[in-house]
Write a protein that holds these residues in place. Structure first.
Motif, mmCIF file in Angstrom:
data_model
loop_
_atom_site.group_PDB
_atom_site.id
_atom_site.type_symbol
_atom_site.label_atom_id
_atom_site.label_comp_id
_atom_site.label_asym_id
_atom_site.label_seq_id
_atom_site.Cartn_x
_atom_site.Cartn_y
_atom_site.Cartn_z
ATOM 1 N N PHE A 55 35.169 -91.750 -100.152
ATOM 2 C CA PHE A 55 34.411 -92.847 -100.955
ATOM 3 C C PHE A 55 33.228 -93.322 -100.050
ATOM 4 C CE2 PHE A 55 34.571 -97.490 -101.767
ATOM 5 C CZ PHE A 55 34.012 -97.438 -103.053
ATOM 6 N N LEU A 56 33.442 -93.672 -98.720
ATOM 7 C CA LEU A 56 32.533 -94.431 -98.109
ATOM 8 C C LEU A 56 31.218 -93.477 -97.639
ATOM 9 C CD1 LEU A 56 34.746 -95.783 -94.893
ATOM 10 C CD2 LEU A 56 33.788 -97.215 -96.913
ATOM 11 N N LEU A 57 31.383 -92.282 -97.646
ATOM 12 C CA LEU A 57 30.305 -91.344 -97.437
ATOM 13 C C LEU A 57 29.371 -91.409 -98.770
ATOM 14 C CD1 LEU A 57 28.752 -89.019 -96.112
ATOM 15 C CD2 LEU A 57 30.121 -87.585 -97.026
ATOM 16 N N ILE A 58 30.173 -91.336 -99.715
ATOM 17 C CA ILE A 58 29.150 -91.545 -101.170
ATOM 18 C C ILE A 58 28.521 -92.677 -101.394
ATOM 19 C CG2 ILE A 58 29.468 -91.175 -103.634
ATOM 20 C CD1 ILE A 58 32.057 -89.351 -103.468
ATOM 21 N N VAL A 59 29.227 -93.913 -100.991
ATOM 22 C CA VAL A 59 28.743 -95.211 -101.173
ATOM 23 C C VAL A 59 27.278 -95.192 -100.275
ATOM 24 C CG1 VAL A 59 28.874 -97.605 -100.986
ATOM 25 C CG2 VAL A 59 30.793 -96.156 -102.024
ATOM 26 N N ALA A 60 27.492 -94.879 -99.040
ATOM 27 C CA ALA A 60 26.639 -94.968 -97.820
ATOM 28 C C ALA A 60 25.543 -94.101 -98.165
ATOM 29 C CB ALA A 60 27.086 -94.782 -96.511
ATOM 30 N N GLU A 111 42.937 -67.939 -91.127
ATOM 31 C CA GLU A 111 44.189 -67.428 -91.134
ATOM 32 C C GLU A 111 45.387 -68.075 -90.788
ATOM 33 O OE1 GLU A 111 43.927 -63.578 -89.283
ATOM 34 O OE2 GLU A 111 42.089 -62.948 -90.806
ATOM 35 N N LEU A 112 45.316 -69.393 -90.666
ATOM 36 C CA LEU A 112 46.592 -70.299 -90.382
ATOM 37 C C LEU A 112 47.738 -69.882 -91.500
ATOM 38 C CD1 LEU A 112 44.954 -73.757 -89.700
ATOM 39 C CD2 LEU A 112 45.611 -71.903 -88.104
ATOM 40 N N PRO A 113 48.877 -70.125 -90.841
ATOM 41 C CA PRO A 113 50.229 -69.705 -91.835
ATOM 42 C C PRO A 113 50.522 -70.768 -92.685
ATOM 43 C CG PRO A 113 50.658 -70.385 -89.519
ATOM 44 C CD PRO A 113 49.185 -70.455 -89.614
ATOM 45 N N ASP A 114 50.042 -72.047 -92.599
ATOM 46 C CA ASP A 114 49.946 -73.092 -93.835
ATOM 47 C C ASP A 114 51.623 -73.614 -93.458
ATOM 48 O OD1 ASP A 114 47.724 -72.896 -94.684
ATOM 49 O OD2 ASP A 114 48.482 -71.534 -96.421
ATOM 50 N N ARG A 115 51.999 -73.957 -91.947
ATOM 51 C CA ARG A 115 53.397 -74.105 -91.422
ATOM 52 C C ARG A 115 53.929 -75.396 -92.059
ATOM 53 N NH1 ARG A 115 54.742 -77.110 -87.171
ATOM 54 N NH2 ARG A 115 52.441 -76.870 -86.278
ATOM 55 N N ASP A 116 53.080 -76.567 -92.193
ATOM 56 C CA ASP A 116 53.362 -77.774 -92.572
ATOM 57 C C ASP A 116 52.396 -78.154 -93.839
ATOM 58 O OD1 ASP A 116 54.778 -80.293 -93.233
ATOM 59 O OD2 ASP A 116 54.221 -80.740 -91.247
ATOM 60 N N PRO A 117 52.245 -77.696 -94.811
ATOM 61 C CA PRO A 117 51.559 -78.170 -95.865
ATOM 62 C C PRO A 117 51.729 -79.495 -96.396
ATOM 63 C CG PRO A 117 52.831 -76.336 -96.990
ATOM 64 C CD PRO A 117 53.196 -76.428 -95.662
ATOM 65 N N ARG A 118 52.829 -79.961 -96.398
ATOM 66 C CA ARG A 118 53.237 -81.322 -97.094
ATOM 67 C C ARG A 118 52.527 -82.353 -96.159
ATOM 68 N NH1 ARG A 118 57.043 -82.472 -100.525
ATOM 69 N NH2 ARG A 118 58.002 -80.669 -100.085
ATOM 70 N N GLY A 119 52.827 -82.286 -94.776
ATOM 71 C CA GLY A 119 52.220 -83.224 -93.576
ATOM 72 C C GLY A 119 50.736 -83.290 -93.804
ATOM 73 N N TYR A 120 50.100 -82.102 -93.863
ATOM 74 C CA TYR A 120 48.597 -81.817 -93.714
ATOM 75 C C TYR A 120 48.076 -82.620 -95.011
ATOM 76 C CZ TYR A 120 43.977 -79.662 -94.349
ATOM 77 O OH TYR A 120 42.776 -79.689 -94.694
ATOM 78 N N LEU A 121 48.786 -82.327 -96.412
ATOM 79 C CA LEU A 121 48.112 -82.836 -97.615
ATOM 80 C C LEU A 121 48.348 -84.437 -97.600
ATOM 81 C CD1 LEU A 121 49.048 -80.168 -100.162
ATOM 82 C CD2 LEU A 121 47.027 -80.537 -99.156
ATOM 83 N N LEU A 122 49.437 -85.047 -96.944
ATOM 84 C CA LEU A 122 49.732 -86.286 -96.981
ATOM 85 C C LEU A 122 48.717 -86.909 -96.098
ATOM 86 C CD1 LEU A 122 51.625 -88.675 -97.946
ATOM 87 C CD2 LEU A 122 53.133 -88.157 -95.948
ATOM 88 N N LEU A 123 48.563 -86.420 -94.981
ATOM 89 C CA LEU A 123 47.464 -87.172 -94.037
ATOM 90 C C LEU A 123 45.890 -87.157 -94.505
ATOM 91 C CD1 LEU A 123 49.055 -85.919 -90.840
ATOM 92 C CD2 LEU A 123 49.135 -88.191 -91.517
ATOM 93 N N ARG A 124 45.682 -85.863 -95.057
ATOM 94 C CA ARG A 124 44.440 -85.703 -95.590
ATOM 95 C C ARG A 124 44.204 -86.608 -96.993
ATOM 96 N NH1 ARG A 124 41.402 -82.886 -98.219
ATOM 97 N NH2 ARG A 124 39.674 -83.967 -97.631
ATOM 98 N N ALA A 125 45.323 -87.084 -97.626
ATOM 99 C CA ALA A 125 45.108 -87.885 -98.775
ATOM 100 C C ALA A 125 44.408 -89.209 -98.445
ATOM 101 C CB ALA A 125 46.452 -88.174 -99.408
ATOM 102 N N GLY A 126 44.809 -89.652 -97.318
ATOM 103 C CA GLY A 126 44.427 -91.012 -96.831
ATOM 104 C C GLY A 126 43.128 -91.129 -96.489
ATOM 105 N N HIS A 127 42.598 -90.255 -95.195
ATOM 106 C CA HIS A 127 41.436 -90.400 -94.746
ATOM 107 C C HIS A 127 40.382 -89.583 -95.612
ATOM 108 C CE1 HIS A 127 42.124 -86.591 -92.896
ATOM 109 N NE2 HIS A 127 40.975 -86.204 -93.006
ATOM 110 N N GLY A 128 40.698 -88.549 -96.121
ATOM 111 C CA GLY A 128 40.146 -87.807 -97.169
ATOM 112 C C GLY A 128 39.397 -88.723 -98.233
ATOM 113 N N MET A 129 40.183 -89.596 -98.827
ATOM 114 C CA MET A 129 39.544 -90.283 -100.139
ATOM 115 C C MET A 129 38.734 -91.530 -99.600
ATOM 116 S SD MET A 129 42.762 -90.553 -102.725
ATOM 117 C CE MET A 129 43.934 -91.106 -101.637
ATOM 118 N N ILE A 130 39.368 -92.039 -98.322
ATOM 119 C CA ILE A 130 38.743 -93.239 -98.019
ATOM 120 C C ILE A 130 37.197 -92.756 -97.221
ATOM 121 C CG2 ILE A 130 38.644 -95.149 -96.196
ATOM 122 C CD1 ILE A 130 41.671 -95.280 -96.328
ATOM 123 N N GLY A 131 37.446 -91.735 -96.471
ATOM 124 C CA GLY A 131 36.051 -91.118 -95.744
ATOM 125 C C GLY A 131 35.025 -90.764 -96.976
#
Length: 364
Positions: A86-91, A64-84
């Protein structure tokens, strides 16, 4: 003990791994959403990602978070989410492939059982490390959501007060229901029994006793008026038909209890949440009652329209106007509507007409 833990641990590992893989997909989608720049879309995508964390990682703290800063969250997630991801799927693919390759060679006798066991162990360790990495990605996303989508202590206090305010409205409605049931099942039934008893006494008494007959007739008439008044009071407090058959039927009943013509235009495509239905009913009932008592109107019209997110209500009468928003009845309505984060406006110039409009959020 080990056998009891395996059926629980395996699904958790599978869920975490799937959740991390889906996280890589949502991270890519997040970049696309960031490109759109629309605030509503950003919040919707952040909410969907929170639902992923709740479903696959049991992260109830982000539900039930209020999604106060979705832009910053999605931007940071885009980096480690895709890299992590990809590494998980390959490994994970490499570990499972290596494990399968070791088992196949062992079964075919191309390597010794000892070598096969060592190779299989390497594959199993690789899968285990991948699962732990998936849990770590989930924990990282949960912490990021709490930091970027959460709120400070003041905002949490405000949200708590909003929930408390809505709880007060629910408590008032529950008390109204209790009083209505007490009147209907208790006081009203006793009044009916009294009227029946008076009627039997009136039929059995000697007609020649004129004074007593007159007194009994008056008492019977008063008992019947008492029953009628009790029914009216019970209806005004809380119409039970509202819970039993819904808002539209309750408003039809209100029309039957109103002395002037009441024109209803109801456009509802789904049942309303109980608290929204009750608030809508009492807004209309109070507005109609004010029109009957004070405006000198000839007729009242009520319009209700539902959109996916809110209910819009308009009550219009052709009376003399001059309604005072600071009056007790309208002030109570303002507070009740505000308790649901709705809005209420009154336009009532001297000479009329009067229009009351209300908008209530409608989320079940």
């Amino acid at each position: 003990m080990i056998n009891a833990r395996v059926p629980v641990a395996v699904p958790r590992a599978a869920r975490a791994t799937l959740g991390a893989v889906f996280g890589a997909i949502t991270a890519v989608a997040g970049l696309v959403v960031l490109g759109s720049g629309r605030a509503a879309t950003l919040r919707w995508h952040a909410r969907r990602d929170r639902q992923r964390l709740v479903r696959w990682f049991h992260a109830e703290t982000v539900r039930e978070l209020p999604d106060r800063d979705p832009r910053g969250y999605l931007l940071l997630r885009a980096g480690h989410g895709m890299i992590g991801g990809f590494l998980l799927i390959v490994a994970l693919t490499a570990s499972i492939g290596y494990l399968g390759w070791a088992l196949e060679l062992t079964v075919r006798g191309r390597i010794s059982i000892a070598d096969g066991a060592v190779s299989a162990s390497v594959g199993i360790v690789g899968v285990y490390l991948c699962v732990r990495f998936a849990f770590a990605l989930g924990a990282w996303d949960t912490g990021l959501a709490l930091r970027r989508l959460g709120d400070d202590s003041t905002q949490r206090r405000l949200r708590q007060l909003e929930r408390t305010r809505a709880d007060v409205v629910r408590a008032v409605d529950e008390e109204r229901r209790r009083i209505e049931r007490a009147l209907h099942d208790g006081v009203q039934q006793r009044a009916v029994a009294l009227a029946l008893q008076l009627g039997r006494t009136r039929r059995n008494i000697d007609p020649g006793r004129t004074e007593v007959v007159t007194e009994l007739d008056q008492a019977l008439a008063e008992a019947q008026r008492l029953i009628h008044d009790l029914r009216e009071v019970a209806w005004r407090i809380y119409p039970s038909v509202l819970d039993e058959h819904g808002l539209e039927v309750a408003l039809r009943g209100l029309s039957a209890h109103t002395t002037m013509p009441l024109h209803l235009q109801i456009h509802l495509n789904r049942p309303l949440p109980p608290i929204v239905a009750a608030t809508t009913y009492f807004v209309i009932a109070e507005a109609v009652t004010n029109a009957v008592k004070h405006s000198g109107a000839q007729e009242v019209s009520v319009s209700i329209r539902a959109s996916p997110r809110q209910i819009s209500v308009a009550v219009h009468d052709d009376g003399c106007g001059g309604a005072d928003p600071a009056g007790a009845g309208l002030t109570g309505l303002l507070r009740r509507v505000a308790a649901l984060d709705g809005s209420l406006h009154i336009f009532s110039p001297t000479g009329g007409p009067t229009t009351l409009t209300a908008e209530l959020p409608c989320t079940s």
